[in-house]
Design a protein around this motif. Structure first.
Motif, PDB file in Angstrom:
ATOM      1  N   SER A 114     -31.309  65.934 -19.904  1.00 18.78           N
ATOM      2  CA  SER A 114     -32.091  64.925 -19.191  1.00 18.78           C
ATOM      3  C   SER A 114     -33.308  64.492 -19.995  1.00 18.78           C
ATOM      4  O   SER A 114     -33.661  63.309 -20.010  1.00 18.78           O
ATOM      5  CB  SER A 114     -32.532  65.466 -17.826  1.00 18.78           C
ATOM      6  N   LEU A 115     -33.946  65.436 -20.662  1.00 19.85           N
ATOM      7  CA  LEU A 115     -35.101  65.087 -21.492  1.00 19.85           C
ATOM      8  C   LEU A 115     -34.683  64.181 -22.643  1.00 19.85           C
ATOM      9  O   LEU A 115     -35.386  63.213 -22.973  1.00 19.85           O
ATOM     10  CB  LEU A 115     -35.760  66.357 -22.035  1.00 19.85           C
ATOM     11  N   SER A 116     -33.530  64.455 -23.239  1.00 18.17           N
ATOM     12  CA  SER A 116     -33.046  63.623 -24.351  1.00 18.17           C
ATOM     13  C   SER A 116     -32.771  62.195 -23.883  1.00 18.17           C
ATOM     14  O   SER A 116     -33.153  61.224 -24.542  1.00 18.17           O
ATOM     15  CB  SER A 116     -31.773  64.234 -24.945  1.00 18.17           C
ATOM     16  N   VAL A 117     -32.109  62.062 -22.720  1.00 15.48           N
ATOM     17  CA  VAL A 117     -31.832  60.723 -22.170  1.00 15.48           C
ATOM     18  C   VAL A 117     -33.143  60.020 -21.830  1.00 15.48           C
ATOM     19  O   VAL A 117     -33.309  58.815 -22.082  1.00 15.48           O
ATOM     20  CB  VAL A 117     -30.929  60.837 -20.932  1.00 15.48           C
ATOM     21  N   THR A 118     -34.066  60.769 -21.254  1.00 12.06           N
ATOM     22  CA  THR A 118     -35.364  60.180 -20.887  1.00 12.06           C
ATOM     23  C   THR A 118     -36.092  59.650 -22.110  1.00 12.06           C
ATOM     24  O   THR A 118     -36.645  58.535 -22.094  1.00 12.06           O
ATOM     25  CB  THR A 118     -36.240  61.232 -20.168  1.00 12.06           C
ATOM     26  N   LEU A 119     -36.098  60.415 -23.184  1.00 16.06           N
ATOM     27  CA  LEU A 119     -36.771  59.978 -24.417  1.00 16.06           C
ATOM     28  C   LEU A 119     -36.113  58.714 -24.975  1.00 16.06           C
ATOM     29  O   LEU A 119     -36.807  57.811 -25.473  1.00 16.06           O
ATOM     30  CB  LEU A 119     -36.743  61.102 -25.452  1.00 16.06           C
ATOM     31  N   ALA A 120     -34.790  58.646 -24.872  1.00 16.24           N
ATOM     32  CA  ALA A 120     -34.087  57.453 -25.353  1.00 16.24           C
ATOM     33  C   ALA A 120     -34.470  56.229 -24.524  1.00 16.24           C
ATOM     34  O   ALA A 120     -34.701  55.137 -25.058  1.00 16.24           O
ATOM     35  CB  ALA A 120     -32.584  57.687 -25.318  1.00 16.24           C
ATOM     36  N   LEU A 121     -34.559  56.413 -23.218  1.00 13.61           N
ATOM     37  CA  LEU A 121     -34.930  55.294 -22.347  1.00 13.61           C
ATOM     38  C   LEU A 121     -36.378  54.878 -22.557  1.00 13.61           C
ATOM     39  O   LEU A 121     -36.703  53.682 -22.533  1.00 13.61           O
ATOM     40  CB  LEU A 121     -34.701  55.689 -20.887  1.00 13.61           C
ATOM     41  N   VAL A 122     -37.253  55.842 -22.764  1.00 14.81           N
ATOM     42  CA  VAL A 122     -38.657  55.517 -23.062  1.00 14.81           C
ATOM     43  C   VAL A 122     -38.742  54.753 -24.374  1.00 14.81           C
ATOM     44  O   VAL A 122     -39.530  53.789 -24.506  1.00 14.81           O
ATOM     45  CB  VAL A 122     -39.512  56.794 -23.100  1.00 14.81           C
ATOM     46  N   ALA A 123     -37.929  55.157 -25.359  1.00 12.00           N
ATOM     47  CA  ALA A 123     -37.918  54.444 -26.644  1.00 12.00           C
ATOM     48  C   ALA A 123     -37.461  52.998 -26.448  1.00 12.00           C
ATOM     49  O   ALA A 123     -38.002  52.074 -27.086  1.00 12.00           O
ATOM     50  CB  ALA A 123     -36.989  55.168 -27.628  1.00 12.00           C
ATOM     51  N   LEU A 124     -36.495  52.771 -25.547  1.00  9.86           N
ATOM     52  CA  LEU A 124     -36.036  51.416 -25.264  1.00  9.86           C
ATOM     53  C   LEU A 124     -37.157  50.590 -24.616  1.00  9.86           C
ATOM     54  O   LEU A 124     -37.357  49.417 -24.962  1.00  9.86           O
ATOM     55  CB  LEU A 124     -34.814  51.465 -24.346  1.00  9.86           C
ATOM     56  N   ILE A 125     -37.890  51.198 -23.702  1.00 11.64           N
ATOM     57  CA  ILE A 125     -39.014  50.499 -23.077  1.00 11.64           C
ATOM     58  C   ILE A 125     -40.065  50.137 -24.118  1.00 11.64           C
ATOM     59  O   ILE A 125     -40.582  49.011 -24.145  1.00 11.64           O
ATOM     60  CB  ILE A 125     -39.636  51.376 -21.958  1.00 11.64           C
TER      61      ILE A 125
END
Length: 625
Positions: free
Chosen positions: A288-299
């Motif tokens: 979940s942390l990995s997915v979250t970091l990817a989504l934050v990077a997209l933002i």
């Protein structure tokens, strides 16, 4: 395929219309299911901070001092006003109050998101695809289901989006536009501390974007920023005063230190809120942390891309859709980031026990503070689809965006985004096992009311205040019904006590077979002294009960003495209408947290009548200590 069935094979256009319909309908359906689930399984009983409404002297009266009294890291004058209106208009009914706030706040957020998306995107399919992710905002276990006042924290988001709509659609030209922006800024800033910082961020973004780019929105941004200046700066100053002065620079729990951005705990807790907003798994913390970091990077990528383009357009004006998207996206990013920073700083270290590493990420999942982040996800999709509409996104990336949004939409539904009823049922079951039995047991025993599962500490005074205000939950969490085990009568009409009764304005009064026959003109009364001054001084609620034979409808009355906070006696009266009949039971209840005197006067009616008082008793049904 058989020609007979080929006519039923849907075309691509028909499939698209079905998908568009579902993307728009499901969030609306979710709101309806949310309301239905709450009506089916909601419990009309305050929770935690809700009890604050009934605390202190004269809670039914609203004053400026009470409005601006700090609590829980904030001044929430607007929230207190809303709570006061709910008390007066809805009798403080938790089910009704939360239903109204749910439909109003979530309904407005959905409507505002749709209106703003239409200002940026031209394709109905793109608007619907972006809007579909509002289903994340409507997921269970947000601001509704427990505390009545939790929704206060969502009100600033309505104000933020409304200000954006007025600024971008109406260009803040008219005087009432500016007045509305000013009022929305005040409401947001004084409904919760997060609202003040949201207004400060929105004000700063409007100023920066008005100064840094060549766009036709510059005059509108300047006007809106001007209207927001006083609300943003003034309410932020008020909220900072609470933290820095009223609380001495500490959190509302002095034992819990601030989490600072220099600490990994701060960032992991913050990222946990982001992960929870997209309904990731708390148990699979690393994934979940990995997915979250990817989504934050997209933002961050979208933020940098659109901001750079906006600021870099010096010679030619920024295209209106791009300018509007940039204003919305940058504002939401700034507002949400400020909120997450406040929450993480104040709450990352509230946990009991040892927490370290990924534990802080998992710690960010519980409670409703993720809600603000859910507003950004439709705009992440909108930013990518806007680039596609303008021919700036390759076909593969455009296809990936569409499928990605649909996958999130489907997985959110599969993950329980519509399971509102089961969530409310879970809360109800938990409360029926702990809070409800304890409160009923304490009241049946005659107090004091000590229920750690309901309220930390003695809540007798809070209950008495709520009872005197007629708050709806006291109708089924009422005072003990007498006679009751463990609650002896302080005084009973009998041959032993009759000589001490002063019977006034009666033609004849005869004690016979344990009862009193009374033939009386208007206003006959029985005055007596209970003779238990200490017990009554420590009593929070009294019941005068008995049995009467009445020839016609009457209004029974008890005159009694109640003490105020300074210990001064005050004469008061309680009344109860009674229908005619034989052996009619009555109970006249009255409550006062500061206790009672021992002298009482019972008036069995106001008109000339003949009556028989079969039984007359005085009980202390709720001890204050």
């Amino acid at each position: 395929m058989s020609p007979r069935f080929s006519a039923f094979r849907p075309s691509a256009d028909q499939l698209e219309r079905v998908v568009v319909f579902l993307l728009v309908a499901v969030p609306l359906l979710s709101l309806g299911l949310n309301a239905w689930g709450w009506l089916a399984y909601g419990l009309d009983l305050p929770v935690a901070d809700d009890w604050r409404t009934y605390h202190g002297a004269d809670p039914g009266r609203l004053t400026i001092a009470k409005l601006f009294e700090p609590a829980n890291d904030t001044i929430y004058a607007v929230g207190r006003l809303f709570d006061f209106l709910a008390l007066k208009l809805l009798s403080g009914n938790s089910v009704a109050y939360q239903l109204v706030s749910m439909l109003t706040v979530l309904g407005l957020l959905l409507w505002l998101q749709w209106r703003l998306l239409k200002l940026v995107l031209t394709s109905t399919a793109a608007i619907a695809l972006s809007f579909g992710l509002t289903v994340l905002m409507l997921q269970p276990d947000t601001y509704w289901g427990l505390q009545n006042i939790a929704y206060h924290q969502a009100v600033p988001l309505v104000c933020v989006l409304a200000i954006l709509l007025i600024t971008l659609e109406h260009e803040a030209r008219r005087a009432w536009d500016l007045a509305a922006i000013f009022l929305l800024g005040v409401v947001a800033g004084l409904v919760y501390i997060s609202g003040a910082f949201a207004m400060l961020m929105q004000w700063a973004v409007f100023i920066a974007l008005a100064l840094l780019a060549n766009t036709e929105l510059r005059p509108a941004l300047r006007r809106a920023a001007l209207a927001l200046t006083l609300p943003a700066l003034g309410t932020t100053a008020c909220q900072l005063w609470v933290i820095l002065v009223a609380q001495g620079g500490q959190t509302h729990r002095p034992d819990a230190p601030w989490a600072l951005p220099t600490s990994p705990d701060f960032w992991l807790f913050l990222l946990g809120k982001v992960g929870r907003s997209i309904m990731l798994s708390r148990s699979q913390a690393l994934i979940s942390l990995s997915v979250t970091l990817a989504l934050v990077a997209l933002i961050v990528f979208l933020f940098v891309r659109y901001t750079a383009r906006y600021v870099g357009a010096k010679r030619e004006p920024v295209p209106p859709p791009v300018a509007r998207f940039t204003v919305i996206f940058v504002t939401l990013c700034a507002v949400i980031a400020s909120y997450l920073a406040l929450v993480s700083a104040g709450r990352a270290h509230l946990a009991e026990g040892d927490v370290s590493g990924l534990g802080y990420f998992s710690l960010g999942f519980p409670r409703f503070h993720f809600f603000w982040v859910t507003l950004i996800w439709p705009w992440v999709v909108a930013g990518l689809l806007l680039a596609e509409e303008r021919g700036e996104l390759g076909a593969r990336w455009a296809l990936a965006t569409r499928w990605g949004a649909l996958i999130v939409f489907v997985f959110a539904i599969a993950g329980g985004a519509l399971n509102h009823a089961s969530q409310y049922r879970k809360h109800l079951d938990n409360r029926l096992q702990s809070e409800v039995p304890c409160l009923r047991d304490q009241l049946a025993r005659g107090g004091p009311v000590l229920c750690e599962s309901v309220y930390p500490g003695d809540m007798t005074d809070i209950y008495v205040n709520a009872w005197n205000l007629g708050v709806s939950f006291t109708r089924y969490f009422g005072l003990a019904t007498v006679p009751a085990p463990g609650i002896p009568a302080l005084w009973t009409l009998s041959e032993a006590t009759y000589p001490g009764i002063d019977v006034r304005k009666a033609e004849r009064a005869t004690l016979r077979e344990g009862g009193l026959d009374l033939v009386a003109p208007a206003g006959a009364s029985l005055s007596f002294d209970v003779g238990s001054p200490e017990a009554l001084r420590n009593c929070a609620a009294v019941t005068v009960a008995g049995t009467l034979d009445l020839a016609k409808r009457e209004v029974l009355r008890v005159d009694y003495v109640a003490f105020d906070a300074q210990g001064q006696p005050q004469q008061r009266t309680a009344r109860r209408p009674m229908r005619p009949g034989r052996d009619a039971r009555f109970a006249i209840e009255f409550a006062n947290i500061h206790g009672f005197g021992s002298a009482f006067t019972f008036v069995p009616g106001g008109a000339p009548a003949a009556a028989r008082i079969e039984r007359l008793e005085v009980y202390c049904v709720l001890r204050a200590r």
